[in-house]
Design a protein around this motif. Structure first.
Motif, mmCIF file in Angstrom:
data_model
loop_
_atom_site.group_PDB
_atom_site.id
_atom_site.type_symbol
_atom_site.label_atom_id
_atom_site.label_comp_id
_atom_site.label_asym_id
_atom_site.label_seq_id
_atom_site.Cartn_x
_atom_site.Cartn_y
_atom_site.Cartn_z
ATOM 1 N N LEU A 1 0.816 -1.217 0.000
ATOM 2 C CA LEU A 1 0.000 0.000 0.000
ATOM 3 C C LEU A 1 0.849 1.266 0.000
ATOM 4 C CD1 LEU A 1 -2.803 -0.999 2.518
ATOM 5 C CD2 LEU A 1 -3.132 -0.452 0.108
ATOM 6 N N ASN A 2 1.935 1.260 0.750
ATOM 7 C CA ASN A 2 2.753 2.469 0.896
ATOM 8 C C ASN A 2 3.881 2.604 -0.126
ATOM 9 O OD1 ASN A 2 1.329 3.489 3.137
ATOM 10 N ND2 ASN A 2 2.439 2.102 4.486
ATOM 11 N N TYR A 3 4.457 1.477 -0.550
ATOM 12 C CA TYR A 3 5.656 1.533 -1.391
ATOM 13 C C TYR A 3 5.544 0.769 -2.706
ATOM 14 C CZ TYR A 3 7.426 3.084 3.084
ATOM 15 O OH TYR A 3 7.592 3.762 4.259
ATOM 16 N N GLY A 4 4.525 -0.057 -2.860
ATOM 17 C CA GLY A 4 4.373 -0.828 -4.085
ATOM 18 C C GLY A 4 4.949 -2.221 -3.971
ATOM 19 N N ILE A 5 4.921 -2.928 -5.088
ATOM 20 C CA ILE A 5 5.465 -4.280 -5.076
ATOM 21 C C ILE A 5 6.986 -4.194 -5.041
ATOM 22 C CG2 ILE A 5 3.458 -5.411 -6.049
ATOM 23 C CD1 ILE A 5 4.687 -5.288 -8.775
ATOM 24 N N PRO A 6 7.613 -5.026 -4.253
ATOM 25 C CA PRO A 6 9.016 -4.826 -3.907
ATOM 26 C C PRO A 6 10.030 -5.037 -5.020
ATOM 27 C CG PRO A 6 8.182 -6.842 -2.935
ATOM 28 C CD PRO A 6 7.013 -6.149 -3.552
ATOM 29 N N HIS A 7 9.717 -5.770 -6.051
ATOM 30 C CA HIS A 7 10.747 -6.108 -7.016
ATOM 31 C C HIS A 7 10.734 -5.274 -8.290
ATOM 32 C CE1 HIS A 7 7.240 -8.294 -8.248
ATOM 33 N NE2 HIS A 7 7.800 -8.620 -9.378
ATOM 34 N N ILE A 8 9.696 -4.458 -8.517
ATOM 35 C CA ILE A 8 9.684 -3.724 -9.777
ATOM 36 C C ILE A 8 8.980 -2.373 -9.717
ATOM 37 C CG2 ILE A 8 7.657 -4.773 -10.811
ATOM 38 C CD1 ILE A 8 10.130 -4.936 -13.186
ATOM 39 N N LYS A 9 7.817 -2.294 -9.138
ATOM 40 C CA LYS A 9 7.070 -1.033 -9.074
ATOM 41 C C LYS A 9 7.380 -0.389 -7.729
ATOM 42 C CE LYS A 9 4.177 -1.590 -12.736
ATOM 43 N NZ LYS A 9 4.073 -0.701 -13.860
#
Length: 164
Positions: free
Chosen positions: A97-105
């Motif tokens: 919710l705060n930072y996006g998906i960790p590996h690309i977005k």
């Protein structure tokens, strides 16, 4: 006893020069076994507890470079099941919710649809998504993309065909 769990359908819209994306995540949990003695017989009670972490699935083209000449062609796919190893950073709903998906977005998603499930449904869904990954189907922007991958999981957990 058992806690409710959830499946999350994560969406990024196509806009401002950014490609849209769809992903799926499932709550992780532990099962505590409590032994009780009732009338001299040992009874096992199970209690499911959410860990606050997620198992995350998504699907991408290995090379994200499309033009008018190759947009409808099959291309090698990259399937993700995260975390991929026990030493990888844990994924939480708050993080997405705060930072996006960790590996690309590296920016927050545009929307998350939350579907309440049972621990048994989650367990079966994780195995189903693993079986889809094991098929190694190629990525095709028009015929089988990230939305189709997530839709297969949605249809499975909803126990009916979903047309989108």
């Amino acid at each position: 006893l058992s806690a409710t769990c959830d499946v999350y359908f994560i969406t990024y819209a196509t806009r401002d020069g950014n490609t849209g994306h769809s992903a799926l995540a499932v709550d992780n949990y532990i099962v505590n076994v409590i032994d009780k003695k009732v009338n001299g017989i040992v009874i096992h009670e199970y209690d499911t507890v959410k860990t606050g972490t997620l198992t995350y699935f998504d699907f991408w083209p290995e090379k994200d470079h499309f033009s008018i000449t190759n947009v409808g062609k099959d291309t090698k796919a990259k399937y993700n099941r995260l975390p991929a190893a026990s030493y990888d950073k844990e994924i939480t709903l708050e993080y997405i919710l705060n930072y996006g998906i960790p590996h690309i977005k590296n920016y927050p998603c545009d929307g998350i649809l939350d579907l309440e499930t049972s621990p048994g449904e989650d367990y079966k869904l994780i195995h189903f998504m693993d079986s889809i990954i094991n098929l190694r189907r190629p990525f095709n922007v028009r015929k089988y993309n990230c939305s189709d991958f997530v839709l297969s999981g949605a249809s499975y957990v909803a126990n009916r065909k979903i047309s989108a």
